[in-house]
Design a protein around this motif. Structure first.
Motif, PDB file in Angstrom:
ATOM      1  N   GLY A 131       0.836  -1.193   0.000  1.00 52.01           N
ATOM      2  CA  GLY A 131       0.000   0.000   0.000  1.00 52.01           C
ATOM      3  C   GLY A 131       0.871   1.242   0.000  1.00 52.01           C
ATOM      4  O   GLY A 131       2.097   1.170  -0.117  1.00 52.01           O
ATOM      5  N   ARG A 132       0.232   2.406   0.138  1.00 47.21           N
ATOM      6  CA  ARG A 132       0.956   3.670   0.056  1.00 47.21           C
ATOM      7  C   ARG A 132       1.359   4.120   1.458  1.00 47.21           C
ATOM      8  O   ARG A 132       0.528   4.563   2.262  1.00 47.21           O
ATOM      9  N   ALA A 133       2.655   4.044   1.756  1.00 49.29           N
ATOM     10  CA  ALA A 133       3.154   4.389   3.090  1.00 49.29           C
ATOM     11  C   ALA A 133       2.936   5.867   3.399  1.00 49.29           C
ATOM     12  O   ALA A 133       2.687   6.240   4.552  1.00 49.29           O
ATOM     13  N   GLY A 134       3.015   6.723   2.371  1.00 50.98           N
ATOM     14  CA  GLY A 134       2.934   8.164   2.580  1.00 50.98           C
ATOM     15  C   GLY A 134       1.562   8.652   2.983  1.00 50.98           C
ATOM     16  O   GLY A 134       1.426   9.809   3.392  1.00 50.98           O
ATOM     17  N   SER A 219      -5.274   3.987  -1.613  1.00 44.76           N
ATOM     18  CA  SER A 219      -4.063   4.761  -1.320  1.00 44.76           C
ATOM     19  C   SER A 219      -4.342   6.169  -0.797  1.00 44.76           C
ATOM     20  O   SER A 219      -3.408   6.922  -0.549  1.00 44.76           O
TER      21      SER A 219
ATOM     22  N   ASP B  93       7.607   6.494  -1.497  1.00 43.94           N
ATOM     23  CA  ASP B  93       6.791   5.419  -2.055  1.00 43.94           C
ATOM     24  C   ASP B  93       7.266   5.095  -3.466  1.00 43.94           C
ATOM     25  O   ASP B  93       7.709   5.970  -4.199  1.00 43.94           O
ATOM     26  N   ARG B 300       5.350  12.830  -1.863  1.00 46.23           N
ATOM     27  CA  ARG B 300       6.413  13.152  -0.903  1.00 46.23           C
ATOM     28  C   ARG B 300       7.744  13.215  -1.643  1.00 46.23           C
ATOM     29  O   ARG B 300       7.967  12.497  -2.627  1.00 46.23           O
TER      30      ARG B 300
END
Lengths: 376, 376
Positions: A131-134, A219, B93, B300
Motif C-alpha cells: 500500500g501507500r506508506a505516505g 491509497s 513510495d 512526498r
C-alpha cells in the motif's frame, strides 16, 4: 494500565514532537524522563518519532519497558487533554495482507457468486500487496472522500466508501537484502501493534484492480492508532490459531501456530456495529512476516504490515461494511437511519482489547476518522 | 556532457556520502563546492542524499543548474574511478505503472491466449500498483535470485527470473493530503529521471498475483541508475505521445500530450538484445502523476514512479525477456548460448539516450545488475 504502557508521540504548542508512554489519562514525557536520567534508553527517547527506539532492537525495548514498569517516571506526566498526538513512527513500507478466511470468503461470494469463494492460492500463502506508506495517517485525521474513475468514462466521488478493521504490526530493525527472515525471528523483528483502518473505495477499486491489484481505491488514507502497544505487553494474548489444511510449506510453519486473542469493536456514528475476533485469522502475523521476506526482501525500521480485514464467521463479526451490508444490498440500522456505505460526516472508531496479565484486560489505542466531502 | 549534469551521491573511503553532479569521467563534489561558496543552494548540497535539494523545489533546482552550467566549479572534480556511487535519494513510495500498450498486449497474449489482449480498464486509466520502496537499490547492487512458492506446495528458487526495462520519475516536493495534483503541475513536481530495472520472478508472480496483484514476484529488488537526470536537461526530448482512443477523462487530459523520446538499450551478458522506444508509451508521465494523486493521495520528496516495462511494436524493442522469448518458448541467442530467462551469474545493463540541445545526444545513467544464486 501500568502493564500496558503503549508508546506514542505528542506535541504541545510551540514545541517539537516528543516520545511518550501512555499512563491512564496522562502520558509520560519520555524526552523529559530520559533527559532527567529517570530512564536510560541510549538517547533513543529524545527523538521526534519512535523510530530511534524501534531501531535499537529488542534488548533495548525490554530494558526500557522494564525500567518504566519498575520505576514509572511520574515526575514527567502530562495530561492527554493538553497534547496533540502525532503519527508515532515514520512508516517505511506498508504491506496489507488478506488473511481472514471469513473475509476472503465473503468477498469471493459477493464479487464472484456461484464460484468457489477462495482462489486456489489462498491457503498456500498469505496473499498481500503493498500500500501507500505516505498516506498512513494518525487516528483523528479527517479522511477526504476520494474521487476517481468509477467505470469507463465515469468520474466522480466514490459512492462506496468503506472501512477495513485490521491489526498492524510495526517492524523494529533492519534485515539484510537477499536473506529471508526466518519465522522464529518474529518476536525479535516486531516492535509492536497498532489498530488500523484501511479505508477503501470499493467502486474505484473494482474498476482499477485487474490485473495489478488495489491502487487508488486504497491509497488515499490508512489510519493507525496513535498508540503502539509493545509486543511484550501482549504476552498473555497469544492463543492457538485455526488449524491449517493443507499443511503449509516449511518456511511458513510456525510452532506454536499462535495468533493474538484481540477483540475488535467497530463503532459507526456511535453505534457498535461489529465485533471482529482477531483470533479467527487463518494466517498468523509470524507467517505473514516470514512470507514477506521469503524472497529476500529486507525489513526496515518503520515497516508496517497489516493483517487484512478481520472478519469472524458471524455477520456481527465482520470488519468491512461491504460484508456487513452484503455488497450494499442489506442496509444496517444506525439509530433512526438505514445505511450501507459511508456518507460525508460519518465517523468510524475501531478499538481493540486483549487479555492482560492476571486475567485483566488491555485496551489498545483506538483509531478514529471522520469523512469529509470530496474535493472534485 | 556539460548540458546534462545529472545528480548523484558518492562516497570515498572513510567519508560520509556527498552529493555530486557528473562531469564526464569525473564528478563535481557538490558538498565541497557549496562549502567553498562556488555554488549556492541554501545548504541543500551539504547532505547525504539528494532529498534536501529535491525538497527545495523547482526554483532552487533551476538556480543550482544555472549556476553549475554558467560557472562549473571545476576546482572540486573527483575521478569517478575513485568513488563508490550510492542510491542517490531516499525512496519514499515506489509506484510501478503498466503503460506500454505493446507490453500489456504482449503479456495479455502470452497469459490469456485467445482473449482480448487488453482488459477493459486499460485505456481508461494508467494501471499501476505500489512496489516495495525498501528494496530499491542502486545500479551495480547484486541481485539474489528469489525463492518462493512456484505452485501449490512447490518451494524453490525462481526458474523464470526476468527484467523490466523502465524509466522512473523522481518527485521533488510534498503535496497536501486530500488535494489532487493537477496534470499541469508535472514539471514543478518532478525533479528528475532515472533508468529502472524492475526485476521480476515470473513464476512467483504467476502463482501469487490473484486477486491483489504482484507482491513477492517483484519486491526482492528494483534497480535504479546512480545518476538522476534533471527534468530540465530533457527539454529537447519531449515528443508527441501516441494518440489516445477513447479520449481520456478531463483530469488525465494533458496538453500537449507529450512523452519523452528516450531510446533504451538492453544488454544481456554483453549482447544488445533489445532497443525499447520510450516514445511509444501510451500513458505519459504527466498522466501517471495526475492519476496517482487523483484520489487525494499525497506526493512526498523521494516518491519514485516508474513507467512500466517499455516495449515497442517489434520483437527487438521489448523490455522484458518474457516478451523477448515469448513466455520462454522462443529462446534467444547470446553468443554461443541459447537462452530464455536469467541464469545465475548473468549481467543485465539497461542504458538510455535522449535528444539534447542543438541536435546532440544525452546518455542517461545506466542501470546494471548481476544475478547471484538463491539463498534457499
Amino acid at each position: 494500565m501500568i502493564d500496558h504502557l503503549p508508546y506514542g508521540v505528542f506535541r504541545t504548542p510551540g514545541r517539537e514532537p516528543r516520545c511518550a508512554a501512555r499512563f491512564g489519562d496522562h502520558l509520560i514525557d519520555l524526552y523529559a524522563a530520559e533527559s532527567a536520567g529517570a530512564v536510560e534508553a541510549g538517547g533513543t527517547l529524545r527523538a521526534r518519532s519512535l523510530n530511534d527506539l524501534m531501531s535499537a532492537g529488542p534488548d533495548v525495548w525490554s530494558s526500557v519497558r522494564r525500567q518504566l514498569l519498575n520505576r514509572p517516571p511520574l515526575d514527567h506526566l502530562v495530561p492527554l487533554s493538553e497534547v496533540e498526538l502525532l503519527l508515532p513512527f515514520e512508516v517505511a513500507d506498508y504491506v496489507d495482507f488478506y488473511s481472514s478466511e471469513h473475509h476472503a470468503g465473503n468477498v469471493g461470494q459477493i464479487f464472484r457468486p456461484g464460484q468457489p469463494p477462495l482462489l486456489p492460492n489462498w491457503k498456500q500463502l498469505p496473499i498481500g500487496y503493498h500500500g501507500r506508506a505516505g498516506t498512513v495517517v494518525v487516528s483523528g485525521t479527517p479522511v477526504v472522500r476520494p474521487g476517481g474513475l468509477l467505470g469507463a468514462g465515469v468520474v466522480g466521488p466514490s459512492q462506496r466508501l468503506d472501512i477495513e478493521a485490521e491489526i498492524g504490526f510495526v517492524v523494529g530493525i533492519d534485515s539484510t537484502l537477499g536473506r529471508p527472515v526466518p519465522i522464529e525471528e518474529f518476536h525479535r523483528a516486531v516492535f509492536g501493534v497498532v489498530v488500523v483502518n484501511d479505508w477503501s473505495a470499493r467502486d474505484i477499486q473494482a474498476f482499477e484492480y485487474q490485473p495489478l491489484g488495489p491502487f487508488l481505491g486504497k491509497s488515499f488514507a490508512t489510519s493507525v492508532s496513535a498508540w503502539v502497544t509493545p509486543l511484550e505487553a501482549l504476552a498473555s494474548a497469544w492463543t492457538p490459531a485455526p488449524p491449517q489444511d493443507p499443511p503449509v510449506v516449511p518456511h511458513l510453519n510456525d510452532d506454536p501456530h499462535h495468533g493474538l486473542d484481540l477483540r475488535l469493536t467497530v463503532t459507526w456514528n456511535g453505534v457498535e456495529v461489529s465485533h471482529p475476533p482477531f483470533a479467527s485469522m487463518y494466517w498468523t502475523p509470524a507467517q505473514q512476516l516470514a512470507h514477506m521476506t521469503s524472497n529476500g526482501a529486507t525489513l526496515r525500521t518503520g515497516d508496517l504490515f497489516a493483517s487484512g480485514t478481520v472478519s469472524g464467521p458471524q455477520r456481527g463479526e465482520v470488519g468491512s461494511f461491504l460484508e456487513l451490508t452484503w455488497g450494499g444490498t442489506e442496509p444496517v440500522e444506525l439509530g433512526a437511519e438505514s445505511r450501507t456505505f459511508l456518507l460525508d460526516g460519518d465517523t468510524v472508531v475501531i478499538s481493540a482489547t486483549a487479555p492482560g496479565a492476571d486475567g485483566g484486560t488491555i485496551r489498545l489505542g483506538e483509531v478514529s476518522g471522520t469523512v469529509l466531502p470530496a474535493v472534485i
